[in-house]
Motif scaffolding. Structure first.
Motif, PDB file in Angstrom:
ATOM      1  N   PHE A 102       0.660  -1.300   0.099  1.00  0.00           N
ATOM      2  CA  PHE A 102      -0.076   0.192   0.031  1.00  0.00           C
ATOM      3  C   PHE A 102       0.860   1.268   0.164  1.00  0.00           C
ATOM      4  N   ILE A 103       1.911   1.329   0.917  1.00  0.00           N
ATOM      5  CA  ILE A 103       2.601   2.614   1.081  1.00  0.00           C
ATOM      6  C   ILE A 103       3.504   2.702  -0.258  1.00  0.00           C
ATOM      7  N   SER A 104       4.226   1.784  -0.664  1.00  0.00           N
ATOM      8  CA  SER A 104       4.969   1.846  -1.769  1.00  0.00           C
ATOM      9  C   SER A 104       4.317   2.208  -3.088  1.00  0.00           C
ATOM     10  N   SER A 105       3.073   1.632  -3.378  1.00  0.00           N
ATOM     11  CA  SER A 105       2.135   2.114  -4.269  1.00  0.00           C
ATOM     12  C   SER A 105       1.648   3.589  -4.347  1.00  0.00           C
ATOM     13  N   PHE A 106       1.227   3.735  -3.101  1.00  0.00           N
ATOM     14  CA  PHE A 106       0.876   5.176  -2.817  1.00  0.00           C
ATOM     15  C   PHE A 106       1.723   6.035  -3.069  1.00  0.00           C
ATOM     16  N   ILE A 107       3.145   6.072  -3.047  1.00  0.00           N
ATOM     17  CA  ILE A 107       4.103   6.986  -3.287  1.00  0.00           C
ATOM     18  C   ILE A 107       4.377   6.795  -4.632  1.00  0.00           C
TER      19      ILE A 107
END
Length: 235
Positions: A102-107
Motif C-alpha cells: 500500500f505505502i510503496s504503491s501510494f508513493i
C-alpha cells in the motif's frame, strides 16, 4: 496512414489457444500435473472476460469512492497472493505485507499520476486503474520473493541484516533483468500495446520509460518496507 487496432472476434481469439493446447499435451505426455495449469488458464479466461465488463462501467464512472474502493480491493488481493509462497509462523505477516504494498504503491502512483501525467481528476479510472494494476502486481511479486528468501535465510540461522540484504537483492533480480532487456530482448506490454494501437514509437518509448521507473521503484520500495517492518518481530 497508420492502421487502427482491430477488434478480435471471439472465434479468432480461440486460435490463440492452439499453442496453449500443445503445452498441455506435453504435460500429459510427460505425466506431469495438469490440474493447476488448467485451473490457472480457466481462471485467467474468466477473470479477463469479466474485467472487461467491469472496467467498461468504471471508465464511465466519475465516482472517486468506487475507484478508491476498487484500488483497496486490488491491494488486499495482492497481499493475499504475495503471502502464498512465504512460510512463516507470524500471524501479523498480512499487515506488514499489506502496508508494504500500500505505502510503496501510494508513493509511486502519486509521483506518476500527479507529477508526470498531471491526472485530472486524480481518480480518472481509464489511466489510474491500469497503472495501479502494474504497481500492485510488482509490489506483490517483490514482497513474495523477498519474504520467501528472507525467512529461508533466517531459518538457516543467518542474522537479520544479512538475511535482509540477500532477500532484497533476490527480489530485485527480475526488475533489474527487465531494465537490461527492455528494447533489446523485449518490447514490454505498454509500448507494444501503444504501437499496435498506432501510437508513434517515439511517444510509446517515453511512456515505457515511465512504466519501467514505476515498476522498478514499486518493487524496491515494497521489499524494503516489508523487510523493515519485520525487523523487530520475533522469528
Amino acid at each position: 496512414m497508420e492502421q487502427a487496432l482491430v477488434t478480435i472476434p471471439l472465434t479468432k481469439l480461440a486460435i490463440a489457444f492452439i499453442p496453449v493446447v500443445l503445452v498441455l499435451l506435453i504435460l500429459a505426455r510427460w505425466s506431469l500435473p495438469q490440474k493447476r495449469t488448467l485451473h490457472a488458464l480457466v481462471r485467467m479466461l474468466v477473470q479477463l472476460l469479466l474485467v472487461g465488463y467491469v472496467l467498461s462501467y468504471l471508465f464511465a464512472s466519475d465516482n472517486a469512492w468506487i475507484i478508491g474502493s476498487l484500488l483497496l480491493v486490488m491491494v488486499l488481493f495482492s497481499t493475499y497472493i504475495a503471502l502464498n509462497n512465504i512460510e512463516s509462523p507470524q500471524k501479523s505477516l498480512f499487515s506488514s505485507a499489506f502496508l508494504a504494498i500500500f505505502i510503496s504503491s501510494f508513493i509511486v502512483l502519486f509521483v506518476i499520476t500527479q507529477g508526470v501525467l498531471h491526472l485530472e481528476p486524480w481518480h480518472q479510472a481509464k489511466t489510474l486503474v491500469p497503472l495501479a494494476g502494474m504497481v500492485f502486481a510488482n509490489g506483490m511479486n517483490s514482497v513474495s520473493l523477498c519474504g520467501e528468501r528472507f525467512y529461508a535465510e533466517l531459518n538457516r540461522g543467518e542474522p537479520y541484516q544479512k538475511s535482509r540484504n540477500i532477500a532484497f537483492k533476490a527480489s530485485m533480480i527480475p526488475n533489474v533483468n527487465a531494465l537490461f532487456a527492455v528494447g533489446i530482448v523485449s518490447l514490454p506490454g505498454m509500448m507494444t500495446g501503444q504501437i499496435l494501437a498506432g501510437v508513434s514509437p517515439f511517444i510509446a518509448a517515453r511512456y515505457q520509460i515511465m512504466v519501467m521507473c514505476m515498476v522498478f521503484a514499486s518493487a524496491g520500495l515494497a521489499s524494503a518496507i516489508f523487510l523493515v517492518l519485520n525487523k523487530a518481530k520475533p522469528q
